[in-house]
Design an enzyme around this catalytic site. Structure first.
Site, PDB file in Angstrom:
ATOM      1  CE  LYS A 100      36.121  33.076 -36.460  1.00  0.00           C
ATOM      2  NZ  LYS A 100      34.984  33.968 -36.667  1.00  0.00           N
ATOM      3  NE  ARG A 121      32.747  41.025 -37.754  1.00  0.00           N
ATOM      4  CZ  ARG A 121      32.926  39.807 -37.249  1.00  0.00           C
ATOM      5  NH1 ARG A 121      33.593  39.635 -36.121  1.00  0.00           N
ATOM      6  NH2 ARG A 121      32.456  38.748 -37.862  1.00  0.00           N
ATOM      7  CG  HIS A 128      28.660  37.238 -38.070  1.00  0.00           C
ATOM      8  ND1 HIS A 128      28.661  35.869 -37.953  1.00  0.00           N
ATOM      9  CD2 HIS A 128      29.467  37.695 -37.074  1.00  0.00           C
ATOM     10  CE1 HIS A 128      29.447  35.519 -36.929  1.00  0.00           C
ATOM     11  NE2 HIS A 128      29.937  36.606 -36.389  1.00  0.00           N
ATOM     12  NE  ARG A 180      28.953  32.515 -41.429  1.00  0.00           N
ATOM     13  CZ  ARG A 180      27.967  33.413 -41.527  1.00  0.00           C
ATOM     14  NH1 ARG A 180      27.166  33.405 -42.566  1.00  0.00           N
ATOM     15  NH2 ARG A 180      27.821  34.326 -40.591  1.00  0.00           N
ATOM     16  CE1 TYR A 223      56.564  38.844 -10.355  1.00  0.00           C
ATOM     17  CE2 TYR A 223      55.293  37.485 -11.869  1.00  0.00           C
ATOM     18  CZ  TYR A 223      56.515  37.952 -11.405  1.00  0.00           C
ATOM     19  OH  TYR A 223      57.668  37.539 -12.013  1.00  0.00           O
ATOM     20  CB  CYS A 278      53.920  34.036 -13.353  1.00  0.00           C
ATOM     21  SG  CYS A 278      53.609  34.138 -11.582  1.00  0.00           S
ATOM     22  CG  ASP A 324      57.760  31.103 -17.702  1.00  0.00           C
ATOM     23  OD1 ASP A 324      57.722  31.368 -16.485  1.00  0.00           O
ATOM     24  OD2 ASP A 324      58.707  31.409 -18.447  1.00  0.00           O
TER      25      ASP A 324
HETATM   26  C1  LIG Z   1      33.750  33.323 -36.458  1.00  0.00           C
HETATM   27  C2  LIG Z   1      32.617  33.336 -37.386  1.00  0.00           C
HETATM   28  C3  LIG Z   1      31.667  32.304 -37.369  1.00  0.00           C
HETATM   29  C4  LIG Z   1      31.669  31.196 -36.329  1.00  0.00           C
HETATM   30  O1  LIG Z   1      31.211  31.731 -35.095  1.00  0.00           O
HETATM   31  P1  LIG Z   1      31.129  30.866 -33.765  1.00  0.00           P
HETATM   32  O2  LIG Z   1      30.521  31.771 -32.767  1.00  0.00           O
HETATM   33  O3  LIG Z   1      32.519  30.464 -33.407  1.00  0.00           O
HETATM   34  O4  LIG Z   1      30.272  29.680 -34.065  1.00  0.00           O
HETATM   35  C5  LIG Z   1      30.664  32.339 -38.335  1.00  0.00           C
HETATM   36  N1  LIG Z   1      30.617  33.332 -39.241  1.00  0.00           N
HETATM   37  C6  LIG Z   1      31.502  34.342 -39.285  1.00  0.00           C
HETATM   38  C7  LIG Z   1      31.382  35.395 -40.304  1.00  0.00           C
HETATM   39  C8  LIG Z   1      32.538  34.390 -38.351  1.00  0.00           C
HETATM   40  O5  LIG Z   1      33.412  35.401 -38.371  1.00  0.00           O
END
Ligand SMILES: *Cc1c(COP(=O)(O)O)cnc(C)c1O
Length: 336
Positions: free
Chosen positions: A38, A136, A165, A221, A274, A321, A323
């Site tokens: 992602k 979530r 998750h 995942r 800055y 800054c 850039d």
């Molecule tokens: C981003 C995400 C992951 C991967 O998580 P990491 O901490 O980057 O390994 C797995 N499952 C879901 C649903 C996520 O949104």
């Protein structure tokens, strides 16, 4: 004229493939890998990373939003892709047209996907999501069984997976993750007791992969660890060999490189950049880099990060800054 900046993000795909193979070797042989790509593969480039992940043995891919899944399909990737963040109602058509799987957490979406799938004479591929404590996305454990039944008995829907998750698998409190896992298991048990077959079960992100082997289930995942973002082994008492051993062996995939554009001597007591957020504590040699927050180097790192110059660490000093930023190279000889 060749137009290219001296500031570049270099992506090492062989390091990425190494990390995929490493994570695969760490988990049990029958555990599938969904490489999470992602957000443009965490900024590393979705297409090349997705292809590299599959070539290194990832079974499928996880994306956050449907656009990311469509981009992969349009670039010839045919492996299973899960849209983990779900879809809006008007995205159902494209989801099914591109053979993408989707996380679902509302009954309304099940209806919608069923209607659209039958319209296209296809089957919508569903991963039901349970909220076990992240707060979530996901069905509550209470009404989950009913949703699983609804999905299974609908001919236009295929229940491919069930997932949750973790909120805190990287924290020094294993109890939080174990509690989430317990809720997840009780929802799965309800399904078994009702005589329903379980599809692919998955819940582990990177931190859970390293710290909670009991969370691996049918598939993991991982995201962060594949890119070499280090997750320190937090629980020496939980999965010590796994976490400690793997910690050092994941390789960073991105290297950010640039060249110094100016070097200046500043006397002790000089304010830099800055907002007067840094004052030299000695007579200093300060180098300016053509790299700043417009490049993604967050201002929050001002005075809190290091660069590597000629193999030695040089602290960044003063506010970053747009850039440019400054580094202290007083202790590095022969800087040009
Ligand atoms: C981003 C995400 C992951 C991967 O998580 P990491 O901490 O980057 O390994 C797995 N499952 C879901 C649903 C996520 O949104």
């Amino acid at each position: 004229m060749a137009l290219h900046r001296t500031t570049i993000a270099e992506i090492n795909l062989s390091a990425f493939r190494h990390n995929i193979k490493l994570v695969k070797s760490l988990v049990s042989q029958n555990v599938k890998i969904m490489a999470v790509v992602k957000a443009d593969a965490y900024g590393h480039g979705a297409i090349p990373c997705a292809k590299a992940a599959l070539s290194a043995g990832s079974d499928c891919l996880g994306v956050g939003i449907i656009e990311e899944g469509i981009e992969l399909r349009e670039n010839g990737i045919e492996a299973p892709i899960l849209v983990m963040g779900g879809i809006t109602p008007d995205e159902a058509k494209d989801l099914i047209r591109h053979n993408l799987s989707v996380a679902v957490f509302s009954a309304k979406h099940l209806d919608l996907l069923s209607i659209e799938a039958s319209r296209q004479k296809k089957i919508a591929m569903i991963h039901l999501k349970i909220d076990t404590g992240m707060g979530r996305l996901g069905f509550s454990t209470n009404n989950f069984l009913e949703m699983a039944r609804m999905t299974i008995k609908n001919d236009h829907l295929l229940l491919e997976g069930i997932c949750t998750h973790f909120s805190s698998a990287d924290q020094n409190n294993p109890g939080i993750t174990l509690e989430q896992l317990k809720k997840f298991d009780s929802a799965l048990n309800n399904m078994k007791e009702a005589g329903l077959d379980l599809p692919l079960i998955h819940c582990a992100n990177s931190a859970a992969t390293l710290n909670f082997p009991e969370s691996w289930r049918d598939m993991i995942r991982p995201g962060l660890i594949l890119y070499g973002a280090l997750i320190p082994p937090q629980f020496p008492t939980r999965a010590p060999s796994l976490a400690q051993a793997s910690f050092a062996r994941f390789q960073p995939v991105m290297k950010w490189k640039t060249q110094i554009i100016q070097i200046k001597h500043h006397a002790k007591g000089t304010w830099l950049s800055y907002g007067r957020k840094y004052k030299t504590q000695r007579d200093s040699l300060i180098a300016t880099l053509p790299l700043g927050y417009a490049d993604g180097l967050t201002r929050l790192l001002s005075n809190k990060m290091e660069t590597i110059v000629q193999g030695k660490r040089a602290p960044q000093v003063g506010a970053i800054c747009m850039d440019m930023c400054l580094i202290d190279v007083t202790d590095i000889s022969g800087v040009k």
